[in-house]
Motif scaffolding. Structure first.
Motif, PDB file in Angstrom:
ATOM      1  N   SER A  68       0.925  -1.305  -0.052  1.00  0.00           N
ATOM      2  CA  SER A  68      -0.063  -0.046  -0.053  1.00  0.00           C
ATOM      3  C   SER A  68       0.838   1.447  -0.037  1.00  0.00           C
ATOM      4  N   PHE A  69       2.291   1.083   0.392  1.00  0.00           N
ATOM      5  CA  PHE A  69       3.038   2.330   0.404  1.00  0.00           C
ATOM      6  C   PHE A  69       4.448   1.852   0.102  1.00  0.00           C
ATOM      7  N   ASN A  70       4.546   1.081  -0.854  1.00  0.00           N
ATOM      8  CA  ASN A  70       5.900   0.738  -1.381  1.00  0.00           C
ATOM      9  C   ASN A  70       6.733   2.017  -1.968  1.00  0.00           C
ATOM     10  N   THR A  71       7.864   1.626  -2.290  1.00  0.00           N
ATOM     11  CA  THR A  71       8.896   2.786  -2.660  1.00  0.00           C
ATOM     12  C   THR A  71       8.132   3.480  -3.998  1.00  0.00           C
ATOM     13  N   GLU A  72       7.266   2.745  -4.739  1.00  0.00           N
ATOM     14  CA  GLU A  72       7.072   3.137  -6.229  1.00  0.00           C
ATOM     15  C   GLU A  72       5.584   3.993  -5.648  1.00  0.00           C
ATOM     16  N   LYS A  73       4.838   3.476  -5.053  1.00  0.00           N
ATOM     17  CA  LYS A  73       3.746   4.257  -4.771  1.00  0.00           C
ATOM     18  C   LYS A  73       3.996   5.339  -3.699  1.00  0.00           C
ATOM     19  N   ALA A  74       4.760   5.385  -2.931  1.00  0.00           N
ATOM     20  CA  ALA A  74       5.077   6.368  -1.893  1.00  0.00           C
ATOM     21  C   ALA A  74       5.861   7.390  -2.565  1.00  0.00           C
ATOM     22  N   THR A  75       6.660   7.334  -3.763  1.00  0.00           N
ATOM     23  CA  THR A  75       7.047   8.382  -4.449  1.00  0.00           C
ATOM     24  C   THR A  75       6.019   9.326  -5.065  1.00  0.00           C
ATOM     25  N   GLU A  76       5.178   8.370  -5.816  1.00  0.00           N
ATOM     26  CA  GLU A  76       4.114   9.426  -6.286  1.00  0.00           C
ATOM     27  C   GLU A  76       3.197  10.281  -5.568  1.00  0.00           C
ATOM     28  N   LEU A  77       2.692   9.698  -4.246  1.00  0.00           N
ATOM     29  CA  LEU A  77       2.176  10.153  -3.233  1.00  0.00           C
ATOM     30  C   LEU A  77       2.808  11.327  -2.656  1.00  0.00           C
ATOM     31  N   LEU A  78       4.228  11.159  -2.111  1.00  0.00           N
ATOM     32  CA  LEU A  78       4.839  12.069  -1.468  1.00  0.00           C
ATOM     33  C   LEU A  78       5.133  13.452  -2.507  1.00  0.00           C
ATOM     34  N   ILE A  79       5.387  13.109  -3.770  1.00  0.00           N
ATOM     35  CA  ILE A  79       5.347  14.172  -4.525  1.00  0.00           C
ATOM     36  C   ILE A  79       4.202  14.984  -4.708  1.00  0.00           C
ATOM     37  N   ALA A  80       3.017  14.174  -4.677  1.00  0.00           N
ATOM     38  CA  ALA A  80       1.744  14.886  -5.074  1.00  0.00           C
ATOM     39  C   ALA A  80       1.472  15.953  -3.656  1.00  0.00           C
TER      40      ALA A  80
ATOM     41  N   GLN B 229      25.324 -25.609  -4.672  1.00  0.00           N
ATOM     42  CA  GLN B 229      25.757 -25.639  -6.083  1.00  0.00           C
ATOM     43  C   GLN B 229      26.453 -24.263  -6.424  1.00  0.00           C
ATOM     44  N   CYS B 230      26.200 -23.075  -5.788  1.00  0.00           N
ATOM     45  CA  CYS B 230      26.554 -21.903  -6.043  1.00  0.00           C
ATOM     46  C   CYS B 230      27.512 -21.257  -5.035  1.00  0.00           C
ATOM     47  N   GLY B 231      27.359 -22.170  -3.781  1.00  0.00           N
ATOM     48  CA  GLY B 231      28.317 -21.455  -2.578  1.00  0.00           C
ATOM     49  C   GLY B 231      27.478 -20.496  -1.903  1.00  0.00           C
ATOM     50  N   GLU B 232      26.443 -20.045  -2.162  1.00  0.00           N
ATOM     51  CA  GLU B 232      25.488 -19.001  -1.575  1.00  0.00           C
ATOM     52  C   GLU B 232      24.041 -19.071  -2.018  1.00  0.00           C
ATOM     53  N   PHE B 233      23.149 -18.332  -1.049  1.00  0.00           N
ATOM     54  CA  PHE B 233      21.837 -18.120  -1.400  1.00  0.00           C
ATOM     55  C   PHE B 233      21.775 -16.655  -1.309  1.00  0.00           C
ATOM     56  N   ARG B 234      20.895 -16.212  -2.372  1.00  0.00           N
ATOM     57  CA  ARG B 234      20.755 -14.690  -2.534  1.00  0.00           C
ATOM     58  C   ARG B 234      19.396 -14.391  -2.454  1.00  0.00           C
ATOM     59  N   GLU B 235      19.301 -13.372  -1.606  1.00  0.00           N
ATOM     60  CA  GLU B 235      17.687 -12.630  -1.337  1.00  0.00           C
ATOM     61  C   GLU B 235      17.831 -11.142  -1.836  1.00  0.00           C
ATOM     62  N   THR B 236      17.013 -10.592  -2.544  1.00  0.00           N
ATOM     63  CA  THR B 236      16.879  -9.220  -2.786  1.00  0.00           C
ATOM     64  C   THR B 236      16.628  -8.410  -1.778  1.00  0.00           C
ATOM     65  N   VAL B 237      17.304  -7.072  -2.050  1.00  0.00           N
ATOM     66  CA  VAL B 237      17.030  -5.902  -0.971  1.00  0.00           C
ATOM     67  C   VAL B 237      16.933  -4.681  -1.820  1.00  0.00           C
ATOM     68  N   ASP B 238      15.690  -4.090  -1.594  1.00  0.00           N
ATOM     69  CA  ASP B 238      15.101  -2.994  -2.120  1.00  0.00           C
ATOM     70  C   ASP B 238      14.355  -1.985  -1.383  1.00  0.00           C
ATOM     71  N   ARG B 239      15.209  -1.075  -0.781  1.00  0.00           N
ATOM     72  CA  ARG B 239      14.671  -0.117   0.284  1.00  0.00           C
ATOM     73  C   ARG B 239      14.886   1.250  -0.045  1.00  0.00           C
ATOM     74  N   ALA B 240      13.992   2.275   0.475  1.00  0.00           N
ATOM     75  CA  ALA B 240      14.195   3.797   0.179  1.00  0.00           C
ATOM     76  C   ALA B 240      14.115   4.446   1.289  1.00  0.00           C
ATOM     77  N   ILE B 241      14.476   5.690   1.327  1.00  0.00           N
ATOM     78  CA  ILE B 241      14.642   6.764   2.459  1.00  0.00           C
ATOM     79  C   ILE B 241      13.926   8.045   1.798  1.00  0.00           C
ATOM     80  N   PHE B 242      13.096   8.602   2.329  1.00  0.00           N
ATOM     81  CA  PHE B 242      12.522   9.998   1.719  1.00  0.00           C
ATOM     82  C   PHE B 242      12.811  10.853   2.794  1.00  0.00           C
ATOM     83  N   ILE B 243      13.583  12.125   2.605  1.00  0.00           N
ATOM     84  CA  ILE B 243      13.689  12.901   3.714  1.00  0.00           C
ATOM     85  C   ILE B 243      12.900  14.477   3.106  1.00  0.00           C
ATOM     86  N   ILE B 244      12.073  14.810   3.715  1.00  0.00           N
ATOM     87  CA  ILE B 244      11.206  15.934   3.229  1.00  0.00           C
ATOM     88  C   ILE B 244      11.295  17.110   3.873  1.00  0.00           C
TER      89      ILE B 244
END
Length: 297
Positions: free
Chosen positions: A203-215, A282-297
């Protein structure tokens, strides 16, 4: 929903966030310490704010108020070569709807430490302070729990002084995508009729937050910092594997509620642990994605 029911807001957070054991909830945060490149969002943000030491700071959804207590006792702020040792002198206040969480944290402090930070029970949609009270108002990974984000933002702006700063963080669409895939697989594996938990930040991920906060605040008034990386579990690192496994356990109540199912551990081991070990072999490691954002207004 035009009018907020604070009790409904509290119920949603209980369902979404305060599930699992204390160890599994701690693992949810500890996962990000395994991320590369290394990034401490709290230290980074405090550094970006250019704190002088006398600002009044309000942290909403403060949980155990660790960030505030660290600022008072002394900590490192900033990132890499721009980091510095820092001790805050100004007013520090935390607001949390679950006062029990804060009381547990306070039980490990001496009287001077307890009195150094003010802790208040409340909700973000009805912040219990007058207008223009704080120099900085922050909400770290909590606004997506609100039933009325627009009202929450208005409240944050209301209690912040003219010329003050708002700090808002959230997660992007690509954050922990494998974790979410595992959640869907577990829902199919369980014998009871359940659905995977919702993506809490949707409901308020980086993509939606960007639009809402700019508006709401205007593009020129917003500084956005995005952190992309990966949580990496190396082969043979049993502590890291356990942290990931426990982070899945924190979601158990979101699936099952009060339903008792002894096969939960079996489901997580069969779906999650087996996949992690296979990729590490098989690969020596397991990877998980990180995608986070900070907004300073």
């Amino acid at each position: 929903m035009s009018e907020l029911d604070p009790l409904l807001s509290k119920t949603i957070v209980e369902k979404q966030y305060l599930t699992g054991t204390s160890a599994s909830k701690a693992a949810r945060f500890a996962l990000y310490k395994l991320a590369r490149p290394e990034f401490d969002p709290y230290a980074f943000t405090m550094g970006e704010l250019g704190l002088q030491g006398d600002e009044s700071i309000l942290d909403l959804g403060c949980s155990d108020a660790e960030m505030l207590f660290n600022l008072r006792k002394g900590t490192t702020i900033g990132q890499n070569h721009q980091s510095r040792q820092y001790k805050h002198r100004g007013k520090l206040v935390g607001v949390e709807f679950d006062f029990g969480t804060m009381q547990i944290a306070r039980s490990n402090l001496n009287d001077d430490e307890k009195n150094s930070v003010s802790l208040v029970c409340g909700v973000v949609e009805d912040i219990p302070f007058p207008n223009n009270t704080f120099d900085i108002t922050s909400a770290f990974w909590m606004l997506y729990h609100s039933t009325n984000i627009d009202k929450a933002l208005e409240e944050m702006r209301r209690v912040t002084k003219p010329g003050g700063k708002l700090v808002i963080t959230t997660s992007g669409e690509r954050n922990k995508v494998r974790h979410r895939a595992f959640e869907a697989q577990i829902a199919e594996y369980l014998p009871c009729d359940v659905l995977p938990p919702p993506i809490f930040s949707a409901s308020f991920n980086t993509e939606k937050a960007t639009e809402l906060l700019i508006a709401k605040f205007g593009d020129h008034n917003i500084k956005k910092i995005r952190h992309l990386g990966a949580i990496i579990l190396k082969k043979g690192d049993e502590d890291a594997n356990l942290t990931y496994r426990l982070s899945m356990d924190s979601m158990r109540s979101a699936y099952l509620g009060d339903y008792i199912y002894d096969g939960w551990t079996e489901a997580v081991n069969e779906i999650v642990v087996k996949q992690i070990l296979a990729e590490q072999e098989q690969c020596g490691e397991f990877r998980e994605t990180v995608d986070r954002a900070i907004f300073i207004i």
